[in-house]
Design a protein around this motif. Sequence first.
Motif, mmCIF file in Angstrom:
data_model
loop_
_atom_site.group_PDB
_atom_site.id
_atom_site.type_symbol
_atom_site.label_atom_id
_atom_site.label_comp_id
_atom_site.label_asym_id
_atom_site.label_seq_id
_atom_site.Cartn_x
_atom_site.Cartn_y
_atom_site.Cartn_z
ATOM 1 N N VAL A 157 0.805 -1.222 0.000
ATOM 2 C CA VAL A 157 0.000 0.000 0.000
ATOM 3 C C VAL A 157 0.839 1.274 0.000
ATOM 4 C CG1 VAL A 157 -1.971 -1.115 1.073
ATOM 5 C CG2 VAL A 157 -0.235 -0.084 2.521
ATOM 6 N N ILE A 158 2.154 1.139 -0.121
ATOM 7 C CA ILE A 158 2.999 2.325 -0.216
ATOM 8 C C ILE A 158 2.567 3.238 -1.363
ATOM 9 C CG2 ILE A 158 5.352 3.113 -0.767
ATOM 10 C CD1 ILE A 158 6.412 0.766 0.867
ATOM 11 N N PRO A 159 2.200 2.713 -2.551
ATOM 12 C CA PRO A 159 1.785 3.602 -3.647
ATOM 13 C C PRO A 159 0.560 4.454 -3.329
ATOM 14 C CG PRO A 159 2.385 1.456 -4.521
ATOM 15 C CD PRO A 159 2.345 1.319 -3.022
ATOM 16 N N ILE A 160 -0.320 3.995 -2.436
ATOM 17 C CA ILE A 160 -1.472 4.810 -2.062
ATOM 18 C C ILE A 160 -1.009 6.082 -1.367
ATOM 19 C CG2 ILE A 160 -3.488 4.922 -0.526
ATOM 20 C CD1 ILE A 160 -4.071 2.043 -1.194
ATOM 21 N N ARG A 161 -0.068 5.944 -0.463
ATOM 22 C CA ARG A 161 0.463 7.119 0.223
ATOM 23 C C ARG A 161 1.133 8.055 -0.766
ATOM 24 N NH1 ARG A 161 5.507 9.986 1.516
ATOM 25 N NH2 ARG A 161 4.976 11.229 3.350
ATOM 26 N N GLU A 162 1.840 7.511 -1.753
ATOM 27 C CA GLU A 162 2.507 8.348 -2.741
ATOM 28 C C GLU A 162 1.495 9.169 -3.535
ATOM 29 O OE1 GLU A 162 5.481 10.112 -5.076
ATOM 30 O OE2 GLU A 162 5.489 9.141 -3.105
ATOM 31 N N LEU A 163 0.383 8.558 -3.940
ATOM 32 C CA LEU A 163 -0.645 9.284 -4.678
ATOM 33 C C LEU A 163 -1.271 10.381 -3.810
ATOM 34 C CD1 LEU A 163 -2.447 6.384 -6.587
ATOM 35 C CD2 LEU A 163 -0.989 8.165 -7.573
ATOM 36 N N MET A 164 -1.526 10.079 -2.536
ATOM 37 C CA MET A 164 -2.083 11.087 -1.639
ATOM 38 C C MET A 164 -1.117 12.241 -1.445
ATOM 39 S SD MET A 164 -3.904 8.640 1.234
ATOM 40 C CE MET A 164 -4.504 10.027 2.205
ATOM 41 N N SER A 165 0.166 11.925 -1.308
ATOM 42 C CA SER A 165 1.179 12.959 -1.117
ATOM 43 C C SER A 165 1.311 13.837 -2.360
ATOM 44 C CB SER A 165 2.525 12.309 -0.780
ATOM 45 O OG SER A 165 3.517 13.276 -0.545
ATOM 46 N N LEU A 166 1.235 13.219 -3.545
ATOM 47 C CA LEU A 166 1.297 13.990 -4.786
ATOM 48 C C LEU A 166 0.103 14.939 -4.908
ATOM 49 C CD1 LEU A 166 2.546 11.355 -7.384
ATOM 50 C CD2 LEU A 166 3.729 13.449 -6.675
ATOM 51 N N TYR A 167 -1.066 14.444 -4.517
ATOM 52 C CA TYR A 167 -2.255 15.307 -4.560
ATOM 53 C C TYR A 167 -2.078 16.491 -3.617
ATOM 54 C CZ TYR A 167 -7.108 16.842 -4.380
ATOM 55 O OH TYR A 167 -8.259 17.589 -4.447
ATOM 56 N N GLN A 168 -1.509 16.229 -2.456
ATOM 57 C CA GLN A 168 -1.266 17.302 -1.483
ATOM 58 C C GLN A 168 -0.304 18.351 -2.043
ATOM 59 O OE1 GLN A 168 1.054 16.051 1.885
ATOM 60 N NE2 GLN A 168 0.394 17.756 3.168
ATOM 61 N N ASP A 169 0.746 17.909 -2.718
ATOM 62 C CA ASP A 169 1.794 18.830 -3.161
ATOM 63 C C ASP A 169 1.516 19.438 -4.539
ATOM 64 O OD1 ASP A 169 3.160 18.261 -0.837
ATOM 65 O OD2 ASP A 169 4.409 16.715 -1.767
ATOM 66 N N ASN A 175 -6.058 24.368 -1.907
ATOM 67 C CA ASN A 175 -7.141 25.348 -1.985
ATOM 68 C C ASN A 175 -8.408 24.894 -1.270
ATOM 69 O OD1 ASN A 175 -5.515 26.971 -3.681
ATOM 70 N ND2 ASN A 175 -6.128 25.762 -5.467
ATOM 71 N N ARG A 176 -8.378 23.718 -0.651
ATOM 72 C CA ARG A 176 -9.596 23.146 -0.079
ATOM 73 C C ARG A 176 -9.567 23.051 1.441
ATOM 74 N NH1 ARG A 176 -11.348 17.865 -3.396
ATOM 75 N NH2 ARG A 176 -13.086 18.153 -1.950
ATOM 76 N N GLY A 177 -8.511 23.514 2.085
ATOM 77 C CA GLY A 177 -8.401 23.377 3.525
ATOM 78 C C GLY A 177 -7.962 21.975 3.880
ATOM 79 N N PRO A 178 -7.516 21.740 5.125
ATOM 80 C CA PRO A 178 -6.968 20.430 5.504
ATOM 81 C C PRO A 178 -7.930 19.271 5.282
ATOM 82 C CG PRO A 178 -6.463 22.077 7.168
ATOM 83 C CD PRO A 178 -7.410 22.722 6.218
ATOM 84 N N SER A 179 -9.130 19.355 5.817
ATOM 85 C CA SER A 179 -10.076 18.248 5.679
ATOM 86 C C SER A 179 -10.485 18.044 4.227
ATOM 87 C CB SER A 179 -11.317 18.491 6.548
ATOM 88 O OG SER A 179 -10.976 18.502 7.926
ATOM 89 N N GLY A 180 -10.728 19.142 3.510
ATOM 90 C CA GLY A 180 -11.094 19.037 2.111
ATOM 91 C C GLY A 180 -9.981 18.448 1.268
ATOM 92 N N MET A 181 -8.738 18.804 1.611
ATOM 93 C CA MET A 181 -7.600 18.267 0.888
ATOM 94 C C MET A 181 -7.510 16.759 1.063
ATOM 95 S SD MET A 181 -4.280 17.055 1.350
ATOM 96 C CE MET A 181 -3.717 17.773 2.883
ATOM 97 N N ILE A 182 -7.739 16.275 2.293
ATOM 98 C CA ILE A 182 -7.663 14.841 2.547
ATOM 99 C C ILE A 182 -8.794 14.110 1.824
ATOM 100 C CG2 ILE A 182 -7.880 13.100 4.355
ATOM 101 C CD1 ILE A 182 -6.473 15.189 6.198
ATOM 102 N N GLU A 183 -9.973 14.688 1.864
ATOM 103 C CA GLU A 183 -11.101 14.099 1.132
ATOM 104 C C GLU A 183 -10.789 14.032 -0.361
ATOM 105 O OE1 GLU A 183 -15.850 15.002 0.237
ATOM 106 O OE2 GLU A 183 -14.748 16.187 1.710
#
Length: 343
Positions: A157-169, A175-183
């Motif tokens: 599941v390491i690639p899942i974290r990579e995709l989430m991190s890429l979306y964050q960066d 532009n969506r705030g912390p909770s919105g960014m995670i969603e």
Amino acid sequence: MAWSYGYFTDLNYSHGYYSEMNPAMLRLACLGQAIESQLCDEPTYLELGFGQGVSINIHAAGSAGSYWGTDFNPAQTVEARKLAAASGADLHLFDDSFEELASRKDLPDFDVIALHGVWSWISERNRKIITDIIRRKLRPGGIAYISYNCLPGWAPVIPIRELMSLYQDCGEGKNRGPSGMIEGALQFVGDVAKAGSIYFQENPIAGHHLKHLTKQGPNYLAHEYLNADWHLGHFSDMVRSLEDTKLSFVGSASLLGGIDALRLSEDGRKLLSQIGHPVMRETVRDYLLNRRFRSDIFIKGPRKLTDSEHRDAWHAQAFVLVKPSADIPKKIPCGPGRSGTAS
């Protein structure tokens, strides 16, 4: 660089109590391994990265001793100090970084140094500072408790974290705030999975994991997946990291974690019995269990109990039933597809 050094601080860490860190439970886990814990009745205790401070406050309020801790997020230190003020326990709570804590002149030597999860989410430099604190400030006979994410369980599941991190960066997350960014990050990973991703097709465990993540709160997800540093290693890597601390591995803080008769197949137990080196044996055990999280106890100078001392120590150990006997489960969870019957 900002004071957070890449650690996610837009959302505070989730509230949680971790009983394995309790001095009484650490003593019991050592006894289970036939090791004399050498913890006195009033230990001096340090927690590194206490989060909301739930565990350290409960331990200080319910156990004698002197309790110290730091969490460099000042908002979390404020909350932890509120709990301490309510209990009146002997607590010393700081918002120091590990580097700042290491340079303090008022720190005593400690009987216990504990950290939950923190090892997985900090830089190599901070991990070295922690090992230096343990080397200098843990007393001979003292206990180090370190829980951390590990391989091989995390590998699929390491690639899942990579995709989430890429979306964050790189995505629209900022532009969506912390909770919105995670969603949005979870939605993005889900879109990748649904777009005919061969990775998700050939690794069904990744899809199951993603489904599990959608049920978790944003505070947990932020601190588990979105820090700048995300360190995964094998048990053998942890042992190498601690080489200069004079620590010896004792066993798991999970009382059932080291009972192979409950956890492993007959073939697995036979294989482990043929491996002489303790680090290699413990690493292979992680593969047999596909372990993704460890709660390890190390001692600076452990003393092995003789058979008679071990027996006498068990006979002297008091236990108190804290719930009605009718509510005590009759089966012990032992891992996928396995359970033991309680007597």
